[in-house]
Design a protein around this motif. Structure first.
Motif, PDB file in Angstrom:
ATOM      1  N   LEU A 144       0.834  -1.210   0.000  1.00  0.00           N
ATOM      2  CA  LEU A 144       0.000   0.000   0.000  1.00  0.00           C
ATOM      3  C   LEU A 144       0.867   1.256   0.000  1.00  0.00           C
ATOM      4  O   LEU A 144       0.613   2.204  -0.756  1.00  0.00           O
ATOM      5  CB  LEU A 144      -0.921  -0.038   1.229  1.00  0.00           C
ATOM      6  CG  LEU A 144      -1.934   1.092   1.389  1.00  0.00           C
ATOM      7  CD1 LEU A 144      -2.829   1.210   0.162  1.00  0.00           C
ATOM      8  CD2 LEU A 144      -2.792   0.860   2.649  1.00  0.00           C
ATOM      9  N   SER A 145       1.903   1.264   0.819  1.00  0.00           N
ATOM     10  CA  SER A 145       2.803   2.426   0.855  1.00  0.00           C
ATOM     11  C   SER A 145       3.457   2.633  -0.504  1.00  0.00           C
ATOM     12  O   SER A 145       3.624   3.764  -0.958  1.00  0.00           O
ATOM     13  CB  SER A 145       3.898   2.237   1.911  1.00  0.00           C
ATOM     14  OG  SER A 145       3.366   2.384   3.204  1.00  0.00           O
TER      15      SER A 145
ATOM     16  N   VAL B 290     -13.769  -7.752   9.819  1.00  0.00           N
ATOM     17  CA  VAL B 290     -12.551  -6.990   9.549  1.00  0.00           C
ATOM     18  C   VAL B 290     -12.816  -5.493   9.361  1.00  0.00           C
ATOM     19  O   VAL B 290     -11.870  -4.721   9.209  1.00  0.00           O
ATOM     20  CB  VAL B 290     -11.813  -7.531   8.297  1.00  0.00           C
ATOM     21  CG1 VAL B 290     -11.339  -8.953   8.537  1.00  0.00           C
ATOM     22  CG2 VAL B 290     -12.705  -7.470   7.056  1.00  0.00           C
ATOM     23  N   SER B 291     -14.100  -5.088   9.403  1.00  0.00           N
ATOM     24  CA  SER B 291     -14.427  -3.679   9.104  1.00  0.00           C
ATOM     25  C   SER B 291     -13.649  -2.705   9.984  1.00  0.00           C
ATOM     26  O   SER B 291     -13.259  -1.631   9.527  1.00  0.00           O
ATOM     27  CB  SER B 291     -15.924  -3.435   9.282  1.00  0.00           C
ATOM     28  OG  SER B 291     -16.632  -4.232   8.368  1.00  0.00           O
ATOM     29  N   GLY B 292     -13.438  -3.104  11.223  1.00  0.00           N
ATOM     30  CA  GLY B 292     -12.745  -2.231  12.170  1.00  0.00           C
ATOM     31  C   GLY B 292     -11.324  -1.891  11.742  1.00  0.00           C
ATOM     32  O   GLY B 292     -10.734  -0.908  12.204  1.00  0.00           O
ATOM     33  N   LEU B 293     -10.759  -2.713  10.865  1.00  0.00           N
ATOM     34  CA  LEU B 293      -9.377  -2.470  10.432  1.00  0.00           C
ATOM     35  C   LEU B 293      -9.307  -1.424   9.321  1.00  0.00           C
ATOM     36  O   LEU B 293      -8.248  -0.868   9.053  1.00  0.00           O
ATOM     37  CB  LEU B 293      -8.762  -3.776   9.902  1.00  0.00           C
ATOM     38  CG  LEU B 293      -8.697  -4.944  10.894  1.00  0.00           C
ATOM     39  CD1 LEU B 293      -8.254  -6.214  10.171  1.00  0.00           C
ATOM     40  CD2 LEU B 293      -7.736  -4.608  12.019  1.00  0.00           C
ATOM     41  N   ALA B 294     -10.454  -1.191   8.667  1.00  0.00           N
ATOM     42  CA  ALA B 294     -10.442  -0.387   7.444  1.00  0.00           C
ATOM     43  C   ALA B 294      -9.965   1.057   7.636  1.00  0.00           C
ATOM     44  O   ALA B 294      -9.159   1.551   6.839  1.00  0.00           O
ATOM     45  CB  ALA B 294     -11.824  -0.423   6.796  1.00  0.00           C
ATOM     46  N   PRO B 295     -10.449   1.773   8.681  1.00  0.00           N
ATOM     47  CA  PRO B 295     -10.078   3.190   8.778  1.00  0.00           C
ATOM     48  C   PRO B 295      -8.566   3.423   8.850  1.00  0.00           C
ATOM     49  O   PRO B 295      -8.067   4.417   8.338  1.00  0.00           O
ATOM     50  CB  PRO B 295     -10.758   3.639  10.079  1.00  0.00           C
ATOM     51  CG  PRO B 295     -11.895   2.687  10.250  1.00  0.00           C
ATOM     52  CD  PRO B 295     -11.398   1.371   9.724  1.00  0.00           C
ATOM     53  N   SER B 296      -7.842   2.498   9.442  1.00  0.00           N
ATOM     54  CA  SER B 296      -6.400   2.708   9.604  1.00  0.00           C
ATOM     55  C   SER B 296      -5.667   2.769   8.264  1.00  0.00           C
ATOM     56  O   SER B 296      -4.571   3.312   8.169  1.00  0.00           O
ATOM     57  CB  SER B 296      -5.804   1.584  10.457  1.00  0.00           C
ATOM     58  OG  SER B 296      -5.853   0.360   9.731  1.00  0.00           O
ATOM     59  N   LEU B 297      -6.277   2.210   7.220  1.00  0.00           N
ATOM     60  CA  LEU B 297      -5.560   2.115   5.943  1.00  0.00           C
ATOM     61  C   LEU B 297      -5.347   3.477   5.285  1.00  0.00           C
ATOM     62  O   LEU B 297      -4.425   3.660   4.500  1.00  0.00           O
ATOM     63  CB  LEU B 297      -6.298   1.163   4.993  1.00  0.00           C
ATOM     64  CG  LEU B 297      -6.321  -0.285   5.507  1.00  0.00           C
ATOM     65  CD1 LEU B 297      -7.301  -1.131   4.691  1.00  0.00           C
ATOM     66  CD2 LEU B 297      -4.920  -0.883   5.440  1.00  0.00           C
TER      67      LEU B 297
ATOM     68  N   PRO C 299       3.889   5.535   7.036  1.00  0.00           N
ATOM     69  CA  PRO C 299       2.646   6.122   7.546  1.00  0.00           C
ATOM     70  C   PRO C 299       2.558   7.596   7.138  1.00  0.00           C
ATOM     71  O   PRO C 299       3.573   8.267   7.074  1.00  0.00           O
ATOM     72  CB  PRO C 299       2.777   6.004   9.069  1.00  0.00           C
ATOM     73  CG  PRO C 299       3.970   5.141   9.310  1.00  0.00           C
ATOM     74  CD  PRO C 299       4.852   5.235   8.097  1.00  0.00           C
ATOM     75  N   ILE C 300       1.351   8.049   6.820  1.00  0.00           N
ATOM     76  CA  ILE C 300       1.175   9.464   6.475  1.00  0.00           C
ATOM     77  C   ILE C 300      -0.004  10.018   7.269  1.00  0.00           C
ATOM     78  O   ILE C 300      -0.839   9.261   7.760  1.00  0.00           O
ATOM     79  CB  ILE C 300       0.915   9.668   4.960  1.00  0.00           C
ATOM     80  CG1 ILE C 300      -0.250   8.783   4.489  1.00  0.00           C
ATOM     81  CG2 ILE C 300       2.154   9.360   4.135  1.00  0.00           C
ATOM     82  CD1 ILE C 300      -0.719   9.105   3.094  1.00  0.00           C
TER      83      ILE C 300
END
Ligand SMILES: Cc1cc2nc3c(=O)[nH]c(=O)nc-3n(C[C@H](O)[C@H](O)[C@H](O)COP(=O)(O)OP(=O)(O)OC[C@H]3O[C@@H](n4cnc5c(N)ncnc54)[C@H](O)[C@@H]3O)c2cc1C
Ligand SMILES: Nc1ncnc2c1ncn2[C@@H]1O[C@H](COP(=O)(O)O)[C@@H](O)[C@H]1O
Lengths: 262, 325
Positions: B23-24, B46-53, B166-167
């Motif tokens: 992804l980076s 897995v929805s909870g993981l999505a915002p971090s992306l 990370p950004i």
């Protein structure tokens, strides 16, 4: 059980790789061509299944005439029939094109319960063709098989995944790709080698399969150029024969302060 | 301007680091043009993981969170990624070349009627092409390849080669609707490996042992060093074939291809087939009592000496340095 085994003809793993004049291929002079190592596991398993019950094993290879030796090697190791799809010079390394050709050959030959491939063809190192053939033939697949049991029109296959082992069940016909550990391949017997020399190899061209190799080549990946990896050397080698502990301390210091990796 | 769709792999509720690397890299490649990076996350719960992306460059995250995706199967997952690709119409589909990624890539590419650039160590975008460098002939050569007229081009990125970055950004999260598909190959069970062990293919440091360790019980010295360093254990084929350790640990042509920051080869001669699996490691260290062993030609650092004596001393020193901080 009727199986076909897809055999890729590749440079022996001990080959020294040199660049060819074309700039995007290796120099083939002096290369010894062999059955890709993972395909040996696939072939061995197909032959064992046949020997344990009944059935028939067809080996298929797509490529120029050197694949005939690969196919004869397959026959010597227990396959019953061999098919060469001729061509393959312009689709080299192009997994999509190779899979389209092999899928068309599999459909044309017809009637297989099992299609075996290697988990990876050494050389191209793609690990793509098996799953692509499955998709193009509308079959399920299991890749990296370490153990397979058959019964009731189904296969139960074990494959290693990151962190464990998966047990997968799929109906036949099915595509399986072989991983090291599946079995210990046999050497061809002298009798097998003699018989394979006289055996007939069926040939078909890409055009016979209703496909156009030039169009296939354009649709998939192209090797623009090939280079040798930069030579390493001049590493810092310490003497640890007289005082191993001192050498170990110095190594740890270098890894921390110079390489900054620990 | 078509962007990049990046497939995110998660295991046991954690996003895999290798996916963040992919992804980076997608974010770095699209930064100059402002083309969009969309992440697609498939699984169950897995929805909870999505915002971090968003924090790794995904301006949009598509989530297929359903029971039928609880376990990876190539047929169901390929259908999900296909649905995402139909929405986004990307120039490339990125994923990490993990066991799952490599299995999925072939089925997905064939389904989309496109080719895949597999296990790449460099990748960039040109006007009309996705171009990559990939090791071929087991790393004995490097091919520069492009995807021809494939659109999108599927690309699997070798783990540990691309940096995670990370950004300060966030992405929008949307559910992804995936048509029903027949899943014929189904997972009956998963037998987990001994817990707590790092997977050699993904580890940042790998300590491998070979026949020079002399006896299976001496592999404890390799494991001790691996523990002290937070590393995974690897092996040469010679000791796998001898039954000292399982094939899952084998590094090389017919084992795992690894690309860690640090690779230590202990009592390994450095046969061409072993080098095939580890020569793209950033720093290579060899410990071997034969100064002529080929492994030293690939090594950045080395000790000529008895591994049975060097390893305990090295482990002790590493522990001491770590304790110092
Ligand atoms: C088709 C094919 C595929 C293969 N695939 C793989 C693969 O995936 N991975 C792989 O590893 N191999 C593979 N091989 C095998 C490979 O060719 C070598 O045989 C193997 O890597 C050798 O393992 P080794 O280095 O542990 O053993 P050896 O070659 O026996 O080397 C042992 C080394 O230990 C050193 N030594 C001995 N005692 C000590 C001591 N006390 N302290 C320190 N050093 C010591 C020796 O000097 C020597 O260099 C493959 C071979 C083939 C033909
Ligand atoms: N030209 C070919 N002819 C027959 N089988 C092939 C060919 N290329 C690849 N295969 C099969 O596909 C597997 C995977 O190859 P690859 O995707 O190139 O890594 C190989 O192990 C073979 O079983």
């Amino acid at each position: 059980m009727r199986s076909c085994v897809l055999l890729a003809c590749v440079p022996d793993t001990a080959s020294v790789i040199k660049l060819g004049a074309a700039g995007n291929r290796i120099d083939e002079a002096g290369i010894k061509w062999v059955i890709s190592p993972y395909d040996e596991f696939a072939l061995e398993e197909a032959v064992r299944i046949k020997e344990a019950g009944s059935g028939h094993v067809t080996v298929i290879s797509y490529g120029p005439d050197r694949v005939q030796a690969t196919l004869r090697d397959g026959l010597a190791r227990g396959a019953d029939a061999a098919v060469q799809v001729t061509g393959g010079e312009t689709t080299f390394g192009n997994a999509l094109a190779i899979a389209r050709v092999l899928a068309a050959a599999i459909r044309k030959l017809g009637g297989f319960d099992l299609v075996w491939a290697g988990v990876k063809g050494v050389g191209s190192d793609n690990s793509l063709v098996g799953a692509m053939v499955a998709e193009l033939c509308d079959l399920p697949h299991v890749s990296g098989v370490l153990k397979a049991e058959f019964g009731g029109g189904k296969v139960v296959a074990h494959r290693e995944v990151d962190g464990g082992m998966e047990v997968i069940e799929a109906p036949l016909p099915c595509v399986l790709t072989a991983q090291k550990g599946l079995n210990e391949p046999r050497y061809p017997s002298l009798k097998g080698i003699m018989a394979s020399k006289k055996a007939a190899i069926q040939t078909m061209s890409v055009a016979d399969l209703g496909l156009d190799e030039a169009a296939l080549a354009g649709a998939g990946c192209r090797w623009r150029s090939l280079a040798l990896p930069p030579a390493k050397g001049g590493g810092m080698i310490l003497n640890g024969e007289t005082d191993p502990a001192a050498a170990a301390r110095e190594l740890a210091r270098l890894l921390r302060e110079q390489a900054k990796v620990i | 301007m078509a962007g990049i769709l990046c497939v995110i792999e998660q295991r046991d509720g954690t996003i895999r680091r290798a996916s963040l690397q992919a992804l980076s890299q997608a974010a770095r490649l699209t930064a100059p043009t402002g083309a969009a990076v969309t992440a697609v996350l498939v699984g169950h719960g897995v929805s909870g993981l999505a915002p971090s992306l968003g924090g790794y460059g995904a301006s949009r995250v598509l989530v297929a969170d359903e029971l039928r995706f609880a376990r990876y199967t190539p047929e169901a997952y390929a259908a999900a990624i296909q649905a995402a690709a139909a929405l986004v119409v990307p120039q490339a589909v990125f994923m990490s070349a993990t066991t799952v990624g490599r299995d999925l890539a072939g089925r997905l590419a064939a389904r989309l009627g496109v080719d895949c650039l597999a296990d790449v160590v460099k990748v960039w975008l040109e006007e009309d092409a996705v171009v990559a460098v990939r090791p071929v002939y087991s790393g004995k050569a490097l091919a520069t390849v492009d995807g021809g007229s494939s659109s999108p081009v599927v690309v699997t990125l070798r783990p540990n080669v691309f940096a995670v970055e990370p950004i300060a950004a966030a992405g929008t999260v949307e559910p992804l609707s995936v048509p029903e598909v027949a899943v014929r190959a189904v997972v009956r069970e998963v037998v987990a490996k001994e817990s707590g062990e790092l997977d050699v293919a993904e580890a940042d440091i790998v300590v491998s042992g070979g026949r020079g360790m002399k006896a299976p019980e001496n592999l404890a010295l390799v494991r001790d060093l691996a523990h002290a360093m937070g590393a995974a254990v690897g092996a040469s084929r010679a000791i796998v074939d001898a039954g000292w350790i399982d094939h899952a640990y084998q590094v090389g042509q017919t084992g795992k291809v690894v690309s860690p920051t640090l690779y230590l080869a202990c009592g390994i001669s450095g046969a061409i087939q072993h080098l095939a699996g580890m020569s793209s490691s950033k720093i290579i260290v060899a410990i071997n009592k034969d100064p002529e062993a080929p492994i030293f030609k690939a090594a950045d650092y080395g000790i000529v000496g008895d591994a049975l004596q060097v390893l305990p001393a090295l482990t002790a020193e590493v522990k001491r340095l770590k304790a110092e901080g």
